[in-house]
Design a protein around this motif. Structure first.
Motif, PDB file in Angstrom:
ATOM      1  N   GLU A 143       0.800  -1.285  -0.020  1.00 12.92           N
ATOM      2  CA  GLU A 143       0.037  -0.028  -0.065  1.00 12.92           C
ATOM      3  C   GLU A 143       1.011   1.088  -0.064  1.00 12.92           C
ATOM      4  O   GLU A 143       0.708   2.178  -0.821  1.00 12.92           O
ATOM      5  CB  GLU A 143      -1.091  -0.071   0.897  1.00 12.92           C
ATOM      6  N   VAL A 144       1.810   1.514   0.897  1.00 13.13           N
ATOM      7  CA  VAL A 144       2.542   2.679   0.906  1.00 13.13           C
ATOM      8  C   VAL A 144       3.366   2.737  -0.388  1.00 13.13           C
ATOM      9  O   VAL A 144       3.732   3.733  -0.855  1.00 13.13           O
ATOM     10  CB  VAL A 144       3.577   2.652   2.184  1.00 13.13           C
ATOM     11  N   PHE A 145       4.163   1.529  -1.004  1.00 12.85           N
ATOM     12  CA  PHE A 145       5.009   1.550  -2.213  1.00 12.85           C
ATOM     13  C   PHE A 145       4.030   1.946  -3.224  1.00 12.85           C
ATOM     14  O   PHE A 145       4.441   3.111  -4.019  1.00 12.85           O
ATOM     15  CB  PHE A 145       5.457   0.149  -2.511  1.00 12.85           C
ATOM     16  N   VAL A 146       2.781   1.522  -3.525  1.00 11.35           N
ATOM     17  CA  VAL A 146       1.980   1.819  -4.533  1.00 11.35           C
ATOM     18  C   VAL A 146       1.406   3.361  -4.377  1.00 11.35           C
ATOM     19  O   VAL A 146       1.547   4.235  -5.278  1.00 11.35           O
ATOM     20  CB  VAL A 146       0.556   1.138  -4.537  1.00 11.35           C
ATOM     21  N   ALA A 147       1.328   3.721  -3.177  1.00 13.54           N
ATOM     22  CA  ALA A 147       0.539   5.235  -3.053  1.00 13.54           C
ATOM     23  C   ALA A 147       1.980   6.089  -3.238  1.00 13.54           C
ATOM     24  O   ALA A 147       1.525   7.279  -3.841  1.00 13.54           O
ATOM     25  CB  ALA A 147       0.303   5.308  -1.549  1.00 13.54           C
ATOM     26  N   HIS A 148       3.129   6.010  -2.708  1.00 14.49           N
ATOM     27  CA  HIS A 148       4.298   6.730  -3.051  1.00 14.49           C
ATOM     28  C   HIS A 148       4.790   6.753  -4.249  1.00 14.49           C
ATOM     29  O   HIS A 148       4.906   7.569  -5.040  1.00 14.49           O
ATOM     30  CB  HIS A 148       5.256   6.491  -1.810  1.00 14.49           C
ATOM     31  N   SER A 154       2.611  12.071  -1.517  1.00 12.84           N
ATOM     32  CA  SER A 154       3.800  12.305  -0.210  1.00 12.84           C
ATOM     33  C   SER A 154       3.577  11.338   1.008  1.00 12.84           C
ATOM     34  O   SER A 154       2.248  10.949   1.342  1.00 12.84           O
ATOM     35  CB  SER A 154       3.941  13.623   0.291  1.00 12.84           C
ATOM     36  N   PHE A 155       4.589  11.207   1.665  1.00 13.63           N
ATOM     37  CA  PHE A 155       4.474  10.347   2.978  1.00 13.63           C
ATOM     38  C   PHE A 155       3.695  11.067   3.928  1.00 13.63           C
ATOM     39  O   PHE A 155       2.948  10.632   4.634  1.00 13.63           O
ATOM     40  CB  PHE A 155       5.814  10.190   3.487  1.00 13.63           C
ATOM     41  N   LYS A 156       3.630  12.355   4.047  1.00 13.78           N
ATOM     42  CA  LYS A 156       2.979  13.268   4.961  1.00 13.78           C
ATOM     43  C   LYS A 156       1.558  13.305   4.431  1.00 13.78           C
ATOM     44  O   LYS A 156       0.637  12.920   5.501  1.00 13.78           O
ATOM     45  CB  LYS A 156       3.281  14.836   4.905  1.00 13.78           C
ATOM     46  N   GLU A 157       1.018  13.107   3.447  1.00 16.75           N
ATOM     47  CA  GLU A 157      -0.226  12.825   2.962  1.00 16.75           C
ATOM     48  C   GLU A 157      -0.948  11.362   3.146  1.00 16.75           C
ATOM     49  O   GLU A 157      -1.892  11.340   3.899  1.00 16.75           O
ATOM     50  CB  GLU A 157      -0.414  13.199   1.361  1.00 16.75           C
ATOM     51  N   ILE A 158      -0.008  10.437   3.099  1.00 11.83           N
ATOM     52  CA  ILE A 158      -0.351   9.198   3.530  1.00 11.83           C
ATOM     53  C   ILE A 158      -0.424   8.872   4.852  1.00 11.83           C
ATOM     54  O   ILE A 158      -1.435   8.324   5.270  1.00 11.83           O
ATOM     55  CB  ILE A 158       0.658   8.182   2.783  1.00 11.83           C
ATOM     56  N   SER A 165       2.478   6.684  11.306  1.00 13.51           N
ATOM     57  CA  SER A 165       3.579   7.632  11.310  1.00 13.51           C
ATOM     58  C   SER A 165       4.434   7.732  10.163  1.00 13.51           C
ATOM     59  O   SER A 165       4.415   6.871   9.472  1.00 13.51           O
ATOM     60  CB  SER A 165       4.287   7.553  12.494  1.00 13.51           C
ATOM     61  N   VAL A 166       4.829   8.818   9.624  1.00 15.49           N
ATOM     62  CA  VAL A 166       5.627   9.072   8.413  1.00 15.49           C
ATOM     63  C   VAL A 166       6.860   8.008   8.665  1.00 15.49           C
ATOM     64  O   VAL A 166       7.346   7.311   7.667  1.00 15.49           O
ATOM     65  CB  VAL A 166       6.243  10.341   8.466  1.00 15.49           C
ATOM     66  N   ASN A 167       7.815   7.796   9.775  1.00 17.29           N
ATOM     67  CA  ASN A 167       8.784   6.918   9.966  1.00 17.29           C
ATOM     68  C   ASN A 167       8.438   5.626   9.650  1.00 17.29           C
ATOM     69  O   ASN A 167       9.122   4.761   9.140  1.00 17.29           O
ATOM     70  CB  ASN A 167       9.266   6.987  11.468  1.00 17.29           C
ATOM     71  N   THR A 168       7.087   5.061  10.118  1.00 15.89           N
ATOM     72  CA  THR A 168       6.448   3.714   9.830  1.00 15.89           C
ATOM     73  C   THR A 168       6.370   3.670   8.484  1.00 15.89           C
ATOM     74  O   THR A 168       6.924   2.372   7.760  1.00 15.89           O
ATOM     75  CB  THR A 168       5.351   3.452  10.844  1.00 15.89           C
ATOM     76  N   LEU A 169       5.678   4.627   7.735  1.00 14.12           N
ATOM     77  CA  LEU A 169       5.782   4.532   6.237  1.00 14.12           C
ATOM     78  C   LEU A 169       6.922   4.365   5.475  1.00 14.12           C
ATOM     79  O   LEU A 169       7.067   3.710   4.523  1.00 14.12           O
ATOM     80  CB  LEU A 169       4.870   5.613   5.656  1.00 14.12           C
TER      81      LEU A 169
END
Length: 194
Positions: A143-148, A154-158, A165-169
């Motif tokens: 999910e994070v790979f596809v979204a970014h 952006s990680f902030k948006e996700i 958290s951004v660090n976890t993403l």
């Protein structure tokens, strides 16, 4: 006239109970749906549909014993319906930005299907392997790979959408990239050795 007042009073009580349920369950239900539905607009549609079903059930005087469990069951059913009717996005529909910010279709990055049978074979192998590699990723990493990477968010948006958290993403994406590299290295080696 007494019957009309009684009905209006009952409806006002129903509206109050529905409002309380919505306030109490909305955040949890939204997070539940967003973890399963990648498109925020689709997730919001599912959420609204679930609450519409709640209002409809109350208007029809359907007994609901455990409202929270009922809401999550309806949400699961709506998510399933969404994925059944939604055509899966093909890789050829995905656009990525190059160094200059110009959008390139994945088609532009792969060998041309018109370049002969070897290029067509290489193209099909690459698309199949990429699809398989993405599917093999754990859901959170995918999910994070596809979204970014593919949707350009952006990680902030996700983080704002998912509550993660951004660090976890960042960590999830790093693991996803590592797994994809390992998985696709064999294919890359085959094509560069020939």
């Amino acid at each position: 006239m007494d019957e009309a007042l009684k009905r209006q009073w009952l409806m006002a009580g129903q509206d109050q109970r529905i409002s309380e349920v919505v306030k109490r369950e909305q955040a949890r239900l939204r997070n539940f749906i967003r973890r399963r539905v990648p498109d925020p607009r689709d997730a919001e549609d599912v959420l609204q549909d679930v609450f519409y079903k709640l209002v409809e059930a109350n208007r029809l005087l359907m007994p609901i014993d455990h409202v929270t469990a009922w809401l999550f069951r309806v949400a699961r059913n709506r998510i399933t319906d969404l994925f059944r009717k939604k055509k899966p996005e093909s890789f050829s529909d995905i656009a990525v930005a190059d160094e200059d910010g110009e959008l390139l279709q994945l088609e532009d990055l792969l060998p041309s299907p018109d370049a002969g049978p070897e290029a067509l074979y290489a193209r099909n192998v690459l698309l199949d392997e990429l699809a398989l590699a993405l599917e093999e990723l754990p859901e959170e990493q995918r999910e994070v790979f596809v979204a970014h990477e593919l949707e350009g968010r952006s990680f902030k948006e996700i983080a704002a959408e998912t509550g993660v958290s951004v660090n976890t993403l960042l960590s999830r994406k790093r693991y996803a990239v590592r797994r994809l590299r390992e998985r696709l290295q064999r294919i890359y080696d085959e094509f560069t050795d020939t």
